[in-house]
Design a protein around this motif. Structure first.
Motif, PDB file in Angstrom:
ATOM      1  N   PRO A 175       0.806  -1.225   0.000  1.00  0.00           N
ATOM      2  CA  PRO A 175       0.000   0.000   0.000  1.00  0.00           C
ATOM      3  C   PRO A 175       0.836   1.270   0.000  1.00  0.00           C
ATOM      4  CG  PRO A 175      -0.964  -1.597   1.503  1.00  0.00           C
ATOM      5  CD  PRO A 175       0.360  -2.173   1.054  1.00  0.00           C
ATOM      6  N   SER A 176       2.007   1.243   0.631  1.00  0.00           N
ATOM      7  CA  SER A 176       2.825   2.456   0.670  1.00  0.00           C
ATOM      8  C   SER A 176       3.330   2.817  -0.723  1.00  0.00           C
ATOM      9  CB  SER A 176       3.998   2.276   1.637  1.00  0.00           C
ATOM     10  OG  SER A 176       4.839   1.215   1.226  1.00  0.00           O
ATOM     11  N   THR A 177       3.730   1.822  -1.510  1.00  0.00           N
ATOM     12  CA  THR A 177       4.171   2.106  -2.874  1.00  0.00           C
ATOM     13  C   THR A 177       2.994   2.504  -3.750  1.00  0.00           C
ATOM     14  OG1 THR A 177       5.942   0.497  -2.576  1.00  0.00           O
ATOM     15  CG2 THR A 177       5.538   1.248  -4.811  1.00  0.00           C
ATOM     16  N   GLU A 178       1.839   1.902  -3.525  1.00  0.00           N
ATOM     17  CA  GLU A 178       0.622   2.311  -4.247  1.00  0.00           C
ATOM     18  C   GLU A 178       0.350   3.792  -4.008  1.00  0.00           C
ATOM     19  OE1 GLU A 178      -1.289  -2.094  -3.371  1.00  0.00           O
ATOM     20  OE2 GLU A 178      -2.299  -0.305  -2.611  1.00  0.00           O
ATOM     21  N   ALA A 179       0.459   4.221  -2.743  1.00  0.00           N
ATOM     22  CA  ALA A 179       0.205   5.624  -2.414  1.00  0.00           C
ATOM     23  C   ALA A 179       1.244   6.532  -3.062  1.00  0.00           C
ATOM     24  CB  ALA A 179       0.214   5.813  -0.900  1.00  0.00           C
ATOM     25  N   LEU A 180       2.497   6.102  -3.082  1.00  0.00           N
ATOM     26  CA  LEU A 180       3.557   6.882  -3.712  1.00  0.00           C
ATOM     27  C   LEU A 180       3.268   7.078  -5.199  1.00  0.00           C
ATOM     28  CD1 LEU A 180       6.466   8.102  -3.273  1.00  0.00           C
ATOM     29  CD2 LEU A 180       7.329   5.880  -4.046  1.00  0.00           C
ATOM     30  N   ALA A 181       2.884   6.009  -5.878  1.00  0.00           N
ATOM     31  CA  ALA A 181       2.555   6.109  -7.302  1.00  0.00           C
ATOM     32  C   ALA A 181       1.356   7.026  -7.517  1.00  0.00           C
ATOM     33  CB  ALA A 181       2.277   4.720  -7.865  1.00  0.00           C
ATOM     34  N   ALA A 182       0.357   6.895  -6.672  1.00  0.00           N
ATOM     35  CA  ALA A 182      -0.846   7.715  -6.825  1.00  0.00           C
ATOM     36  C   ALA A 182      -0.532   9.195  -6.644  1.00  0.00           C
ATOM     37  CB  ALA A 182      -1.902   7.273  -5.819  1.00  0.00           C
ATOM     38  N   GLU A 183       0.308   9.515  -5.669  1.00  0.00           N
ATOM     39  CA  GLU A 183       0.660  10.912  -5.419  1.00  0.00           C
ATOM     40  C   GLU A 183       1.345  11.549  -6.619  1.00  0.00           C
ATOM     41  OE1 GLU A 183       3.079  10.605  -1.986  1.00  0.00           O
ATOM     42  OE2 GLU A 183       1.400  10.153  -0.621  1.00  0.00           O
ATOM     43  N   LYS A 199      -5.841  -7.415  -6.868  1.00  0.00           N
ATOM     44  CA  LYS A 199      -5.532  -6.319  -7.775  1.00  0.00           C
ATOM     45  C   LYS A 199      -6.639  -5.267  -7.750  1.00  0.00           C
ATOM     46  CE  LYS A 199      -2.529  -9.050 -10.740  1.00  0.00           C
ATOM     47  NZ  LYS A 199      -2.341  -9.805 -11.983  1.00  0.00           N
ATOM     48  N   ALA A 200      -7.890  -5.708  -7.675  1.00  0.00           N
ATOM     49  CA  ALA A 200      -8.998  -4.747  -7.563  1.00  0.00           C
ATOM     50  C   ALA A 200      -8.860  -3.922  -6.287  1.00  0.00           C
ATOM     51  CB  ALA A 200     -10.328  -5.489  -7.587  1.00  0.00           C
ATOM     52  N   ALA A 201      -8.441  -4.573  -5.195  1.00  0.00           N
ATOM     53  CA  ALA A 201      -8.252  -3.849  -3.938  1.00  0.00           C
ATOM     54  C   ALA A 201      -7.129  -2.828  -4.070  1.00  0.00           C
ATOM     55  CB  ALA A 201      -7.951  -4.832  -2.814  1.00  0.00           C
ATOM     56  N   ALA A 202      -6.056  -3.188  -4.778  1.00  0.00           N
ATOM     57  CA  ALA A 202      -4.948  -2.250  -4.975  1.00  0.00           C
ATOM     58  C   ALA A 202      -5.394  -1.034  -5.775  1.00  0.00           C
ATOM     59  CB  ALA A 202      -3.787  -2.949  -5.677  1.00  0.00           C
ATOM     60  N   VAL A 203      -6.192  -1.260  -6.817  1.00  0.00           N
ATOM     61  CA  VAL A 203      -6.712  -0.138  -7.601  1.00  0.00           C
ATOM     62  C   VAL A 203      -7.583   0.755  -6.725  1.00  0.00           C
ATOM     63  CG1 VAL A 203      -8.200   0.496  -9.535  1.00  0.00           C
ATOM     64  CG2 VAL A 203      -6.572  -1.385  -9.787  1.00  0.00           C
ATOM     65  N   GLY A 207      -6.681   4.716  -5.758  1.00  0.00           N
ATOM     66  CA  GLY A 207      -7.623   5.817  -5.906  1.00  0.00           C
ATOM     67  C   GLY A 207      -7.684   6.444  -7.274  1.00  0.00           C
ATOM     68  N   ARG A 208      -6.962   5.878  -8.258  1.00  0.00           N
ATOM     69  CA  ARG A 208      -6.982   6.427  -9.605  1.00  0.00           C
ATOM     70  C   ARG A 208      -7.279   5.320 -10.620  1.00  0.00           C
ATOM     71  NH1 ARG A 208      -4.352  11.113 -10.922  1.00  0.00           N
ATOM     72  NH2 ARG A 208      -5.321  10.684 -12.948  1.00  0.00           N
ATOM     73  N   PRO A 209      -8.532   4.830 -10.651  1.00  0.00           N
ATOM     74  CA  PRO A 209      -8.858   3.769 -11.610  1.00  0.00           C
ATOM     75  C   PRO A 209      -8.770   4.221 -13.054  1.00  0.00           C
ATOM     76  CG  PRO A 209     -10.844   4.630 -10.563  1.00  0.00           C
ATOM     77  CD  PRO A 209      -9.682   5.223  -9.824  1.00  0.00           C
ATOM     78  N   ASP A 210      -8.679   5.553 -13.273  1.00  0.00           N
ATOM     79  CA  ASP A 210      -8.600   6.082 -14.633  1.00  0.00           C
ATOM     80  C   ASP A 210      -7.216   5.926 -15.248  1.00  0.00           C
ATOM     81  OD1 ASP A 210      -8.015   8.010 -12.475  1.00  0.00           O
ATOM     82  OD2 ASP A 210      -7.440   9.352 -14.117  1.00  0.00           O
ATOM     83  N   LEU A 211      -6.188   5.664 -14.412  1.00  0.00           N
ATOM     84  CA  LEU A 211      -4.831   5.546 -14.937  1.00  0.00           C
ATOM     85  C   LEU A 211      -4.636   4.184 -15.612  1.00  0.00           C
ATOM     86  CD1 LEU A 211      -2.744   7.154 -12.061  1.00  0.00           C
ATOM     87  CD2 LEU A 211      -3.268   8.131 -14.293  1.00  0.00           C
ATOM     88  N   GLU A 288     -13.009  -7.142 -15.917  1.00  0.00           N
ATOM     89  CA  GLU A 288     -14.286  -6.756 -15.299  1.00  0.00           C
ATOM     90  C   GLU A 288     -14.133  -6.494 -13.810  1.00  0.00           C
ATOM     91  OE1 GLU A 288     -16.702 -10.059 -16.378  1.00  0.00           O
ATOM     92  OE2 GLU A 288     -17.248  -9.230 -18.354  1.00  0.00           O
ATOM     93  N   ARG A 289     -13.323  -7.279 -13.110  1.00  0.00           N
ATOM     94  CA  ARG A 289     -13.190  -7.135 -11.659  1.00  0.00           C
ATOM     95  C   ARG A 289     -12.282  -5.985 -11.266  1.00  0.00           C
ATOM     96  NH1 ARG A 289     -12.225 -12.362  -8.152  1.00  0.00           N
ATOM     97  NH2 ARG A 289     -12.751 -10.785  -6.588  1.00  0.00           N
ATOM     98  N   THR A 290     -11.269  -5.704 -12.084  1.00  0.00           N
ATOM     99  CA  THR A 290     -10.265  -4.715 -11.688  1.00  0.00           C
ATOM    100  C   THR A 290     -10.409  -3.383 -12.413  1.00  0.00           C
ATOM    101  OG1 THR A 290      -8.668  -5.383 -13.384  1.00  0.00           O
ATOM    102  CG2 THR A 290      -8.624  -6.588 -11.282  1.00  0.00           C
ATOM    103  N   GLY A 291     -11.021  -3.401 -13.588  1.00  0.00           N
ATOM    104  CA  GLY A 291     -11.043  -2.207 -14.428  1.00  0.00           C
ATOM    105  C   GLY A 291      -9.739  -1.985 -15.179  1.00  0.00           C
ATOM    106  N   ILE A 292      -8.749  -2.868 -14.995  1.00  0.00           N
ATOM    107  CA  ILE A 292      -7.459  -2.731 -15.669  1.00  0.00           C
ATOM    108  C   ILE A 292      -7.594  -3.213 -17.112  1.00  0.00           C
ATOM    109  CG2 ILE A 292      -5.046  -3.482 -15.708  1.00  0.00           C
ATOM    110  CD1 ILE A 292      -5.226  -3.836 -12.660  1.00  0.00           C
ATOM    111  N   ARG A 293      -7.151  -2.395 -18.052  1.00  0.00           N
ATOM    112  CA  ARG A 293      -7.316  -2.713 -19.466  1.00  0.00           C
ATOM    113  C   ARG A 293      -5.972  -2.881 -20.192  1.00  0.00           C
ATOM    114  NH1 ARG A 293     -12.149  -2.445 -21.448  1.00  0.00           N
ATOM    115  NH2 ARG A 293     -11.374  -1.963 -23.552  1.00  0.00           N
ATOM    116  N   HIS A 294      -4.939  -3.162 -19.420  1.00  0.00           N
ATOM    117  CA  HIS A 294      -3.634  -3.468 -19.997  1.00  0.00           C
ATOM    118  C   HIS A 294      -3.116  -4.712 -19.283  1.00  0.00           C
ATOM    119  CE1 HIS A 294       0.536  -1.816 -21.439  1.00  0.00           C
ATOM    120  NE2 HIS A 294       0.327  -3.072 -21.796  1.00  0.00           N
ATOM    121  N   LEU A 295      -3.093  -5.830 -19.981  1.00  0.00           N
ATOM    122  CA  LEU A 295      -2.697  -7.104 -19.414  1.00  0.00           C
ATOM    123  C   LEU A 295      -1.439  -7.601 -20.124  1.00  0.00           C
ATOM    124  CD1 LEU A 295      -6.206  -8.853 -19.444  1.00  0.00           C
ATOM    125  CD2 LEU A 295      -5.299  -7.253 -17.752  1.00  0.00           C
TER     126      LEU A 295
END
Length: 327
Positions: A175-183, A199-203, A207-211, A288-295
């Motif tokens: 979570p700390s690296t997730e927050a760093l990336a989000a900032e 992965k859905a929880a990480a997204v 806090g930026r599902p649009d990225l 569908e579960r994560t919203g991630i469109r790059h696999l």
């Protein structure tokens, strides 16, 4: 929707480093031919799990032998690299390739690399944020000076300077690296060890599902799920077992003993391993579960050159079109 391949460049049993590297080049060319959008390269030191010590160097070679496909690093390890040197390489590769280079960066681990390259545990424990900020500043600037905990230098010009910042993605395992990336407004690269729910929880935490986040998967296609699972259970532990022994901590801190068979079973349970229909269903469910469109798909788990190239061709013909149509 973007679909790519991920290459560890593992040295398979009985194989030398030259053969592993040659297979990786062939796989990248085959992925372009099969219709994939990008190829991503791992970076490791002192282990057979991956024999590429510089993902940017190999990326430059692959960009030269391909025409359309993007090439990225997954990842370049900032704990053992000077961020300015890495940014210079990224800018040069972007310019040479017409913008086809993508830069994935990560913190890495507490491995003996830190001792060999002289960066030490402090850079690993406390320096990732500063390294990332310096790298981004360099890519966005014409001149840079710096005064930080780990880096200090007077103003110098940025040469070469990319026409636009290459896409930068951050490998996130906490979570700390997730927050760093989000900032910093950066997308995450999420690894094979976590399932779609994690992965859905990480997204959600990011806090930026649009990225344009990236999700990594083991992918093995066969006539049936049973056939694909058997292939991986027979072959994957053979290269995993000696490969994972290369992860040696710099300070001899204890770490869990690897279980190659258990890890392989988990990969089969949570990733696209099976018939074309099974693989399509698994990948579409992830979207569908994560919203991630790059696999991106690890395609070399079956443990041979021929199996890797066949897997790429079958995924390209039987899985990619269906996933794109469904998402």
């Amino acid at each position: 929707m973007r679909l790519g391949i991920f290459l560890l460049t593992t040295r398979f049993p009985g194989q030398g480093d030259a053969a592993a590297l040659s297979r990786t080049v062939e796989a990248a060319v085959a992925a372009e031919r099969a219709g994939f959008d990008d190829v991503w390269l791992a970076e490791h030191h002192f282990m057979s799990y991956g024999v590429v010590p510089s993902a940017t160097l190999l990326a430059g070679h692959l960009l030269a032998v391909t025409e359309r496909i993007d090439v990225g690093t997954a990842v370049s390890v900032l704990s053992t690299r000077h961020p300015v040197a890495l940014a210079e390489e990224a800018a040069m590769l972007s310019l040479l390739s017409g913008g086809r280079f993508r830069l994935g960066v990560g913190r890495g681990g507490p491995w003996r690399d830190l001792e060999v390259f002289g960066t030490g545990l402090p850079r690993y424990d406390h320096g990732f944020a500063e390294s990332l900020d310096l790298l981004l500043t360099w890519l966005d600037s014409e001149r840079v000076s710096w005064e930080g905990e780990h880096f200090r230098f007077r103003e110098v010009p940025v040469v070469p300077r990319a026409l636009a910042r290459p896409p930068v993605t951050v490998a996130c395992t906490s979570p700390s690296t997730e927050a760093l990336a989000a900032e910093r407004g950066l997308p995450m690269l999420l690894g094979m060890h976590v399932d779609a729910g994690e992965k859905a929880a990480a997204v959600g935490r990011h806090g930026r599902p649009d990225l344009p986040h990236i999700s990594t998967h083991v992918a093995q296609v066969a006539g049936t799920r049973e056939e694909a699972v058997k292939t991986l259970l027979d072959e994957m532990p053979r290269w995993l077992a000696p490969g994972l022994e290369g992860y040696v901590t710099v300070d001899d801190r204890p770490r869990p003993s690897p279980d190659p068979v258990g890890y392989t079973r988990r990969m089969c349970d949570i990733h696209p391993v099976g018939s074309p229909d099974d693989c399509v269903e698994s990948l579409v469910t992830t979207v569908e579960r994560t919203g991630i469109r790059h696999l991106i798909l690890l395609v070399e788990a079956a443990g041979s050159r021929s199996a890797t190239l066949e897997n790429i061709a079958r995924l390209g013909a039987d899985v990619l079109p269906e996933v794109r149509a469904a998402t």
